[in-house]
Design an enzyme around this catalytic site. Structure first.
Site, short mmCIF file in Angstrom:
data_model
loop_
_atom_site.label_atom_id
_atom_site.label_comp_id
_atom_site.label_asym_id
_atom_site.label_seq_id
_atom_site.Cartn_x
_atom_site.Cartn_y
_atom_site.Cartn_z
N CYS A 1 -9.26 -55.31 27.33
CA CYS A 1 -8.98 -54.00 27.93
C CYS A 1 -10.31 -53.23 28.00
CB CYS A 1 -7.97 -53.24 27.07
SG CYS A 1 -6.41 -54.12 26.91
N CYS B 1 -3.41 -49.29 9.34
CA CYS B 1 -3.53 -49.91 10.66
C CYS B 1 -4.14 -51.29 10.46
CB CYS B 1 -4.42 -49.02 11.53
SG CYS B 1 -4.73 -49.69 13.15
N CYS C 1 -11.54 -50.66 25.25
CA CYS C 1 -11.39 -51.07 23.84
C CYS C 1 -12.63 -51.81 23.34
CB CYS C 1 -10.15 -51.97 23.72
SG CYS C 1 -9.90 -52.61 22.07
N CYS D 1 -10.30 -60.15 20.12
CA CYS D 1 -9.11 -60.08 20.97
C CYS D 1 -9.48 -60.63 22.34
CB CYS D 1 -8.64 -58.63 21.09
SG CYS D 1 -7.12 -58.44 22.05
N CYS E 1 -10.97 -48.54 17.87
CA CYS E 1 -10.62 -49.89 17.46
C CYS E 1 -11.80 -50.86 17.67
CB CYS E 1 -9.44 -50.33 18.32
SG CYS E 1 -8.97 -52.01 18.15
N GLU F 1 -11.43 -55.41 10.88
CA GLU F 1 -11.26 -54.02 10.46
C GLU F 1 -9.84 -53.72 10.04
OE1 GLU F 1 -14.29 -51.84 13.63
OE2 GLU F 1 -12.21 -51.23 13.49
N1 SAH Z 1 -3.38 -55.25 21.41
C1 SAH Z 1 -2.42 -54.27 20.98
C2 SAH Z 1 -2.71 -53.61 19.64
C3 SAH Z 1 -4.14 -53.20 19.35
S1 SAH Z 1 -4.78 -51.77 20.18
C4 SAH Z 1 -2.23 -53.20 22.06
O1 SAH Z 1 -3.02 -53.19 22.99
O2 SAH Z 1 -1.31 -52.41 21.98
C5 SAH Z 1 -3.82 -50.43 19.58
C6 SAH Z 1 -3.85 -49.21 20.49
O3 SAH Z 1 -5.16 -48.62 20.50
C7 SAH Z 1 -3.53 -49.56 21.93
O4 SAH Z 1 -2.59 -48.65 22.47
C8 SAH Z 1 -4.88 -49.42 22.60
O5 SAH Z 1 -4.76 -49.15 23.95
C9 SAH Z 1 -5.51 -48.28 21.82
N2 SAH Z 1 -6.96 -48.18 22.01
C10 SAH Z 1 -7.86 -49.17 22.12
N3 SAH Z 1 -9.11 -48.69 22.33
C11 SAH Z 1 -9.00 -47.34 22.33
C12 SAH Z 1 -9.93 -46.27 22.51
N4 SAH Z 1 -11.24 -46.50 22.71
N5 SAH Z 1 -9.45 -45.00 22.46
C13 SAH Z 1 -8.13 -44.76 22.24
N6 SAH Z 1 -7.21 -45.73 22.07
C14 SAH Z 1 -7.63 -47.01 22.13
#
Ligand code: SAH
Length: 349
Positions: free
Chosen positions: A114, A103, A117, A110, A335, A90
């Site tokens: 998390c 972005c 995510c 990944c 994301c 994406e």
């Molecule tokens: N791996 C890196 C970059 C990709 S995620 C990182 O974790 O920073 C980019 C941002 O999007 C991160 O701050 C992540 O926590 C946030 N993010 C991921 N899933 C999300 C969601 N469902 N709602 C809001 N922010 C989210």
């Protein structure tokens, strides 16, 4: 490839060096998608190249394919791109008055997992190559017909697991597409021992490290952070913050922190206070991100009141803070969401 590599390559092909300059202009300024499209090149050379593909296969000039486009009412445009080896990723264009933020993804999938995510749910397929990162910027520029002003590595993947390609892509964006390093942000959830490496390699590769580093913190204490980010288990908060300090010392740049707000979980006033305490003495900026709901989890979006109170709590303690506006919620905003919904089906077709 940059300008001098293209010139050398043209010469290695028995062509004049200026053919390399033409290639550069067509690839980057004009966004040519294939060799055939570059009509200024001699016809017989193009025919010869087409007849002899590069060693190891592939195309001399190629681009990822656009598999799906999702456009929100506010203009936010999410593209699902397909790589040459059949994977999907994406990338998103986020327009605002006088700016276009793109972005980009640094990996397909990944491994960080998390919990909030969508990308993390499917694990890692592989890291992206430099051209596949730059391709995302070119693709969004083409589709939205607008010059990108900002690039954020906040798409799929963990950039600190793909440092060399990320830095080479930043170099290309600045040198070949004319962007400014200061308009680029690299976001990480933290991988042990990699922050000082990023700082040092950035100085080596780019001459200076002026892009912004954003660290996804998400919790003011180790226990809660581990609950949200299982990999944090191997990287205590103190060690992460110590590495951030080293990053600042090496690069001379401030670090910004991202904090996803999950309703009832990490959005309470005491947690704002604990966060301010944690970041004391740090010249930093905190970006609050209200959670975008994903299908697989039961987390709640924070209420508007909770977001405002959390922000006020940080401000009272002199922490610079902003709230990220949710954009393009109707375009599978979170994301990795679009890819999870459509990726496999579309690529198979
Ligand atoms: N791996 C890196 C970059 C990709 S995620 C990182 O974790 O920073 C980019 C941002 O999007 C991160 O701050 C992540 O926590 C946030 N993010 C991921 N899933 C999300 C969601 N469902 N709602 C809001 N922010 C989210």
């Amino acid at each position: 490839m940059g300008l001098s590599s293209l010139e050398q390559w043209a010469q290695s092909q028995g062509q004049a060096a200026f053919r390399g300059r033409q290639l550069h202009d067509w690839l980057y300024a004009k966004g040519a998608r294939s060799l055939e499209a570059i009509s200024v090149l001699p016809k017989d050379w193009r025919a010869q190249l087409q007849a002899e593909p590069p060693e190891g296969g592939g195309d001399w000039i190629g681009r990822s394919s656009e598999l799906h486009r999702s456009v929100a009412r506010d203009g936010t445009t999410k593209l699902l791109l397909g790589t040459a080896d059949g994977l999907t990723l994406e990338t998103v264009g986020i327009p605002a008055t006088d700016r276009l933020t793109i972005c980009v993804s640094s990996q397909v999938g990944c491994p960080m997992a998390c919990r909030f995510c969508a990308t993390g749910k499917g694990g890692l397929q592989r890291s992206l190559a430099v051209h596949e990162i730059v391709d995302q910027v070119l693709s969004v520029r083409e589709v939205m017909d607008q010059r990108p002003s900002h690039v954020v590595f906040m798409g799929m993947g963990e950039p600190l697991l793909n440092i060399d390609a990320v830095l080479a892509a930043i170099d290309c964006l600045c040198t070949d597409l004319g962007m400014a390093q200061r308009q680029i942000t690299v976001s990480t959830v933290g991988v042990p021992k990699t922050l000082p490496t990023l700082a040092e390699r950035a100085l080596e590769r780019l001459g200076r490290a002026q892009f912004t580093l954003a660290v996804s913190l998400h919790a003011p204490d180790q226990r809660l952070r581990e609950e949200l980010i299982p990999t944090a288990h191997a990287y205590p908060l103190e060690a992460l913050l110590e590495d951030c300090r080293r990053y600042v010392a090496i690069t001379g740049r401030r670090v910004s922190f991202e904090y996803i707000l999950l309703g009832g979980l990490n959005d309470r006033p005491q947690q704002a206070e604990a966060l301010a305490q944690l970041l004391r003495g740090f010249q930093s900026h905190v970006n609050l991100i209200p959670y975008n709901p994903i299908e697989e989890e039961e987390f709640q979006r924070p209420t508007q009141e909770a977001v405002a109170a959390f922000k006020a709590g940080l401000e009272r303690r002199h922490v610079a803070v902003s709230v990220r506006a949710s954009r393009g919620l109707d375009a599978d905003a979170a994301c990795g969401q679009l890819r999870r919904r459509l990726g496999d089906t579309l690529q198979a077709a």
